[in-house]
Design a protein around this motif. Structure first.
Motif, PDB file in Angstrom:
ATOM      1  N   ILE A 138       0.866  -1.186   0.000  1.00 27.44           N
ATOM      2  CA  ILE A 138       0.000   0.000   0.000  1.00 27.44           C
ATOM      3  C   ILE A 138       0.898   1.229   0.000  1.00 27.44           C
ATOM      4  O   ILE A 138       1.806   1.330   0.826  1.00 27.44           O
ATOM      5  N   PRO A 139       0.707   2.168  -0.912  1.00 30.21           N
ATOM      6  CA  PRO A 139       1.583   3.342  -0.975  1.00 30.21           C
ATOM      7  C   PRO A 139       1.599   4.131   0.341  1.00 30.21           C
ATOM      8  O   PRO A 139       0.561   4.304   0.989  1.00 30.21           O
ATOM      9  N   ALA A 140       2.776   4.597   0.709  1.00 27.81           N
ATOM     10  CA  ALA A 140       2.931   5.475   1.874  1.00 27.81           C
ATOM     11  C   ALA A 140       2.815   6.930   1.423  1.00 27.81           C
ATOM     12  O   ALA A 140       3.082   7.261   0.276  1.00 27.81           O
ATOM     13  N   GLY A 141       2.398   7.785   2.335  1.00 27.62           N
ATOM     14  CA  GLY A 141       2.371   9.215   2.049  1.00 27.62           C
ATOM     15  C   GLY A 141       1.142   9.713   1.330  1.00 27.62           C
ATOM     16  O   GLY A 141       1.026  10.902   1.036  1.00 27.62           O
ATOM     17  N   VAL A 142       0.198   8.812   1.019  1.00 31.26           N
ATOM     18  CA  VAL A 142      -1.042   9.222   0.348  1.00 31.26           C
ATOM     19  C   VAL A 142      -2.239   8.718   1.147  1.00 31.26           C
ATOM     20  O   VAL A 142      -2.134   7.742   1.897  1.00 31.26           O
ATOM     21  N   ASP A 143      -3.376   9.392   0.977  1.00 31.90           N
ATOM     22  CA  ASP A 143      -4.600   8.974   1.646  1.00 31.90           C
ATOM     23  C   ASP A 143      -5.132   7.709   0.985  1.00 31.90           C
ATOM     24  O   ASP A 143      -5.322   7.670  -0.227  1.00 31.90           O
ATOM     25  N   PHE A 144      -5.392   6.669   1.780  1.00 30.34           N
ATOM     26  CA  PHE A 144      -5.921   5.426   1.214  1.00 30.34           C
ATOM     27  C   PHE A 144      -7.346   5.620   0.714  1.00 30.34           C
ATOM     28  O   PHE A 144      -7.702   5.154  -0.374  1.00 30.34           O
ATOM     29  N   ILE A 145      -8.174   6.323   1.496  1.00 27.12           N
ATOM     30  CA  ILE A 145      -9.541   6.631   1.078  1.00 27.12           C
ATOM     31  C   ILE A 145      -9.752   8.138   1.278  1.00 27.12           C
ATOM     32  O   ILE A 145     -10.230   8.581   2.320  1.00 27.12           O
ATOM     33  N   PRO A 146      -9.400   8.941   0.284  1.00 29.75           N
ATOM     34  CA  PRO A 146      -9.539  10.395   0.416  1.00 29.75           C
ATOM     35  C   PRO A 146     -10.987  10.845   0.375  1.00 29.75           C
ATOM     36  O   PRO A 146     -11.866  10.140  -0.132  1.00 29.75           O
ATOM     37  N   GLU A 147     -11.240  12.016   0.903  1.00 34.19           N
ATOM     38  CA  GLU A 147     -12.592  12.578   0.856  1.00 34.19           C
ATOM     39  C   GLU A 147     -13.018  12.878  -0.576  1.00 34.19           C
ATOM     40  O   GLU A 147     -14.188  12.728  -0.932  1.00 34.19           O
ATOM     41  N   ASP A 148     -12.082  13.320  -1.395  1.00 38.12           N
ATOM     42  CA  ASP A 148     -12.363  13.582  -2.804  1.00 38.12           C
ATOM     43  C   ASP A 148     -12.412  12.249  -3.534  1.00 38.12           C
ATOM     44  O   ASP A 148     -11.389  11.597  -3.755  1.00 38.12           O
ATOM     45  N   GLU A 149     -13.597  11.817  -3.936  1.00 36.22           N
ATOM     46  CA  GLU A 149     -13.764  10.485  -4.500  1.00 36.22           C
ATOM     47  C   GLU A 149     -13.296  10.376  -5.948  1.00 36.22           C
ATOM     48  O   GLU A 149     -13.374   9.304  -6.549  1.00 36.22           O
ATOM     49  N   ASP A 167       8.357  12.501   0.641  1.00 42.01           N
ATOM     50  CA  ASP A 167       9.512  11.631   0.874  1.00 42.01           C
ATOM     51  C   ASP A 167       9.070  10.215   1.236  1.00 42.01           C
ATOM     52  O   ASP A 167       9.724   9.239   0.848  1.00 42.01           O
ATOM     53  N   ASP A 168       7.978  10.090   1.968  1.00 41.74           N
ATOM     54  CA  ASP A 168       7.454   8.756   2.292  1.00 41.74           C
ATOM     55  C   ASP A 168       7.019   8.031   1.021  1.00 41.74           C
ATOM     56  O   ASP A 168       7.238   6.823   0.883  1.00 41.74           O
ATOM     57  N   TYR A 169       6.412   8.771   0.107  1.00 41.82           N
ATOM     58  CA  TYR A 169       5.958   8.161  -1.147  1.00 41.82           C
ATOM     59  C   TYR A 169       7.154   7.699  -1.980  1.00 41.82           C
ATOM     60  O   TYR A 169       7.158   6.590  -2.533  1.00 41.82           O
ATOM     61  N   ILE A 170       8.165   8.531  -2.043  1.00 42.52           N
ATOM     62  CA  ILE A 170       9.369   8.177  -2.795  1.00 42.52           C
ATOM     63  C   ILE A 170      10.034   6.945  -2.193  1.00 42.52           C
ATOM     64  O   ILE A 170      10.440   6.024  -2.926  1.00 42.52           O
TER      65      ILE A 170
END
Length: 254
Positions: A127-138, A197-200
């Motif tokens: 699962i990618p780090a640094g991003v919202d898994f379930i963002p409010e913006d669908e 940086d977490d995503y990278i």
């Protein structure tokens, strides 16, 4: 269309149209476990011929023990799969439970480590780090649970990784489809210091840990066969393409 990509791995391609016009495609994958039972990755309402083939492969569907829905925003075809496979465990994300409460969801959530361990005999998960898994913006479909079939090295991924078929002139200079991160990465990154940086770091670890990958089954646009570059090189190129987005986020949030 069902494509047999490895001894125990099949990918099922289907249509998915934006505004009923632009067909970006979708997918489902079938994986056979060592004991002979099967697991489905994602849901898709197949054409009759593909459904017949799926049932022939799996003893009328009886040998499909579980369906893993790995992208929180891919929910359209879950009801169909439960109708044709009522005995199979239907496993999804917490958004699947919230979005489709009338389906008979297994209590396990695919984003949880404990659930992933149940299938660790055949799959690696990320699962990618640094991003919202379930963002409010669908409309932001950046994150998902990526799945790698360990035996074949095939990756099944929805949206998190996509690919571009380049125009003919560019194709001559840069042969083959190009792997890319989701175009809404800027919106998907968490609004905090260190998220870029977490995503990278996640992407570089993915490139290292799944380095021998030769095939990527992407939900939209199709199957990528890495013949002209390694998976690590493809991820490195995708990171380079996303560098301005990541640099801007770091400038704004630290």
């Amino acid at each position: 269309m069902i494509e047999h990509l490895a001894d125990n791995f099949w990918n099922i391609r289907g249509d998915f149209k934006i505004s009923h016009v632009i067909n970006i495609g979708t997918q489902m994958s079938l994986v056979r476990r060592p004991g002979g039972d099967f697991v489905l990755l994602d849901c898709y309402e197949m054409e009759a011929s593909d459904q017949d083939e799926l049932m022939a492969l799996t003893d009328g569907g009886a040998r499909i023990e579980a369906v893993l829905n790995v992208h929180p925003f891919h929910t359209v075809h879950c009801k169909f799969i439960q109708q044709i496979l009522p005995h199979a465990r239907l496993i999804g994300t917490r958004r699947h439970h919230r979005k489709l409460p009338d389906l008979r969801w297994d209590p396990a959530l695919i984003e949880d480590d404990a659930t992933q361990q149940e299938f660790a005999d055949i799959f690696d998960f990320s699962i990618p780090a640094g991003v919202d898994f379930i963002p409010e913006d669908e409309s932001v479909h950046v994150s998902s649970v990526m799945v790698r079939h360990r035996e074949s090295g095939i990756i099944h991924v929805d949206d998190t990784l996509m690919f571009l078929n380049l125009p003919g002139l560019v194709e001559k200079l840069l042969p083959g489809p190009r792997l890319r991160f989701h175009p809404k990465l800027a919106e998907g990154l968490e609004k905090r210091a260190g998220a870029a940086d977490d995503y990278i770091a996640w992407a570089k670890a993915l490139a290292r840990d799944w380095a021998d990958t030769k095939i990527v089954c992407a939900a939209h646009k199709g199957i990528i066969r890495l013949t002209d570059e390694t998976f690590a090189e493809a991820i490195g190129e995708a990171l380079e393409q996303a560098s301005k987005t990541l640099d801007k986020h770091r400038k704004n949030y630290g």
